[in-house]
Design a protein around this motif. Structure first.
Motif, PDB file in Angstrom:
ATOM      1  N   MET A   1       0.971  -1.048  -0.009  1.00  0.00           N
ATOM      2  CA  MET A   1       0.080  -0.585   0.761  1.00  0.00           C
ATOM      3  C   MET A   1       0.766   0.868   0.173  1.00  0.00           C
ATOM      4  N   GLU A   2       1.915   0.907   0.413  1.00  0.00           N
ATOM      5  CA  GLU A   2       2.778   2.522   1.091  1.00  0.00           C
ATOM      6  C   GLU A   2       3.794   3.246  -0.506  1.00  0.00           C
ATOM      7  N   ARG A   3       3.862   1.670  -1.473  1.00  0.00           N
ATOM      8  CA  ARG A   3       4.389   2.006  -2.536  1.00  0.00           C
ATOM      9  C   ARG A   3       3.385   2.393  -3.245  1.00  0.00           C
ATOM     10  N   THR A   4       2.068   2.753  -3.463  1.00  0.00           N
ATOM     11  CA  THR A   4       1.449   2.966  -4.477  1.00  0.00           C
ATOM     12  C   THR A   4       1.483   3.986  -3.966  1.00  0.00           C
ATOM     13  N   LEU A   5       0.976   4.792  -2.699  1.00  0.00           N
ATOM     14  CA  LEU A   5       0.663   6.448  -2.350  1.00  0.00           C
ATOM     15  C   LEU A   5       2.477   7.015  -3.017  1.00  0.00           C
ATOM     16  N   ILE A   6       3.333   5.985  -3.046  1.00  0.00           N
ATOM     17  CA  ILE A   6       4.835   6.954  -3.576  1.00  0.00           C
ATOM     18  C   ILE A   6       4.641   7.275  -4.428  1.00  0.00           C
ATOM     19  N   THR A   7       3.939   6.814  -5.458  1.00  0.00           N
ATOM     20  CA  THR A   7       4.073   6.531  -7.090  1.00  0.00           C
ATOM     21  C   THR A   7       3.061   7.201  -7.799  1.00  0.00           C
ATOM     22  N   LEU A   8       2.074   7.309  -6.246  1.00  0.00           N
ATOM     23  CA  LEU A   8       1.137   8.162  -6.768  1.00  0.00           C
ATOM     24  C   LEU A   8       1.761   9.819  -6.957  1.00  0.00           C
ATOM     25  N   ALA A   9       2.039   9.485  -5.032  1.00  0.00           N
ATOM     26  CA  ALA A   9       2.595  11.570  -5.284  1.00  0.00           C
ATOM     27  C   ALA A   9       3.447  11.826  -5.962  1.00  0.00           C
ATOM     28  N   GLY A  10       4.307  10.645  -6.477  1.00  0.00           N
ATOM     29  CA  GLY A  10       5.485  10.786  -7.420  1.00  0.00           C
ATOM     30  C   GLY A  10       5.159  11.158  -8.870  1.00  0.00           C
ATOM     31  N   SER A  11       4.402  10.453  -9.384  1.00  0.00           N
ATOM     32  CA  SER A  11       3.038  10.790 -10.496  1.00  0.00           C
ATOM     33  C   SER A  11       2.569  12.412 -10.270  1.00  0.00           C
ATOM     34  N   THR A  12       1.814  12.571  -9.143  1.00  0.00           N
ATOM     35  CA  THR A  12       1.365  14.309  -9.013  1.00  0.00           C
ATOM     36  C   THR A  12       2.579  15.110  -8.868  1.00  0.00           C
ATOM     37  N   GLN A  13       3.115  14.607  -8.744  1.00  0.00           N
ATOM     38  CA  GLN A  13       4.450  15.609  -8.934  1.00  0.00           C
ATOM     39  C   GLN A  13       4.600  14.925 -10.278  1.00  0.00           C
ATOM     40  N   ALA A  14       5.313  14.955 -10.895  1.00  0.00           N
ATOM     41  CA  ALA A  14       5.756  14.995 -12.422  1.00  0.00           C
ATOM     42  C   ALA A  14       3.820  15.526 -13.246  1.00  0.00           C
ATOM     43  N   THR A  15       3.106  15.750 -12.882  1.00  0.00           N
ATOM     44  CA  THR A  15       2.261  16.683 -13.323  1.00  0.00           C
ATOM     45  C   THR A  15       2.310  17.765 -13.275  1.00  0.00           C
ATOM     46  N   LEU A  16       2.118  18.119 -12.078  1.00  0.00           N
ATOM     47  CA  LEU A  16       2.304  19.412 -11.282  1.00  0.00           C
ATOM     48  C   LEU A  16       3.623  19.776 -12.138  1.00  0.00           C
ATOM     49  N   ILE A  17       5.041  19.534 -12.442  1.00  0.00           N
ATOM     50  CA  ILE A  17       6.208  19.897 -13.399  1.00  0.00           C
ATOM     51  C   ILE A  17       5.884  20.054 -14.076  1.00  0.00           C
ATOM     52  N   ASP A  18       4.822  19.109 -15.341  1.00  0.00           N
ATOM     53  CA  ASP A  18       4.358  19.630 -16.351  1.00  0.00           C
ATOM     54  C   ASP A  18       3.848  20.698 -16.694  1.00  0.00           C
ATOM     55  N   GLN A  19       2.305  20.835 -15.920  1.00  0.00           N
ATOM     56  CA  GLN A  19       1.738  22.145 -15.956  1.00  0.00           C
ATOM     57  C   GLN A  19       2.709  23.523 -15.915  1.00  0.00           C
ATOM     58  N   ASP A  20       3.795  23.012 -15.093  1.00  0.00           N
ATOM     59  CA  ASP A  20       4.160  24.638 -14.583  1.00  0.00           C
ATOM     60  C   ASP A  20       5.346  24.808 -15.883  1.00  0.00           C
ATOM     61  N   ILE A  21       6.082  23.989 -16.818  1.00  0.00           N
ATOM     62  CA  ILE A  21       6.594  23.686 -17.657  1.00  0.00           C
ATOM     63  C   ILE A  21       5.620  24.639 -18.681  1.00  0.00           C
ATOM     64  N   ALA A  22       4.545  24.240 -18.994  1.00  0.00           N
ATOM     65  CA  ALA A  22       3.402  24.341 -20.022  1.00  0.00           C
ATOM     66  C   ALA A  22       2.638  25.831 -19.993  1.00  0.00           C
ATOM     67  N   HIS A  23       2.668  25.946 -17.991  1.00  0.00           N
ATOM     68  CA  HIS A  23       2.329  27.765 -18.292  1.00  0.00           C
ATOM     69  C   HIS A  23       3.478  29.050 -18.979  1.00  0.00           C
ATOM     70  N   ILE A  24       4.357  27.832 -17.684  1.00  0.00           N
ATOM     71  CA  ILE A  24       5.373  29.415 -18.127  1.00  0.00           C
ATOM     72  C   ILE A  24       6.234  29.392 -20.282  1.00  0.00           C
ATOM     73  N   GLY A  25       5.793  27.621 -20.675  1.00  0.00           N
ATOM     74  CA  GLY A  25       6.096  28.014 -22.156  1.00  0.00           C
ATOM     75  C   GLY A  25       5.099  29.466 -22.681  1.00  0.00           C
ATOM     76  N   ARG A  26       3.860  29.277 -22.247  1.00  0.00           N
ATOM     77  CA  ARG A  26       2.371  29.971 -22.630  1.00  0.00           C
ATOM     78  C   ARG A  26       2.395  31.469 -22.154  1.00  0.00           C
ATOM     79  N   VAL A  27       3.321  32.255 -21.154  1.00  0.00           N
ATOM     80  CA  VAL A  27       3.054  33.141 -20.595  1.00  0.00           C
ATOM     81  C   VAL A  27       4.454  33.695 -20.549  1.00  0.00           C
TER      82      VAL A  27
END
Length: 108
Positions: free
Chosen positions: A1-27
């Motif tokens: 169960m702990e492994r799933t939470l770590i993966t989810l947290a890592g996936s969420t962080q990667a998504t946030l980083i992708d969104q931040d890069i896309a945002h900077i690229g637009r503005v």
């Protein structure tokens, strides 16, 4: 169960980083171009944001390429000659003539 939470947290962080890069690229560029008052946010601000992304751990190859591309765009923008709004020629002082509406149907 702990492994799933770590993966989810890592996936969420990667998504946030992708969104931040896309945002900077637009503005980033419109912000640098600004208006008659100059840039809305200076190049130093965008460079700091991009370096903060680089400092995050475990960026993917695609994310690294995105940040690198934005840094190159920023370098190119800084190297190009920017318009000097203070050096524009003064207005001629001639009054503007009113613009008359042109109708498509002269009989109206």
């Amino acid at each position: 169960m702990e492994r799933t939470l770590i993966t989810l947290a890592g996936s969420t962080q990667a998504t946030l980083i992708d969104q931040d890069i896309a945002h900077i690229g637009r503005v980033m560029r419109p912000s640098l171009l600004g208006d008659l008052g100059g840039p809305i946010l200076p190049a130093a601000y965008w460079r700091k944001r991009l370096h903060q992304l680089l400092d995050t751990s475990q960026l993917s190859h695609a994310q690294l390429c995105g940040v690198d591309s934005l840094l190159l765009q920023l370098d190119q923008f800084e190297a190009s000659a920017q318009p000097a709004w203070d050096e524009l020629p003064p207005a001629t002082g001639m009054p503007l003539r009113p613009v008359h509406a042109v109708t498509a149907y002269p009989h109206i």
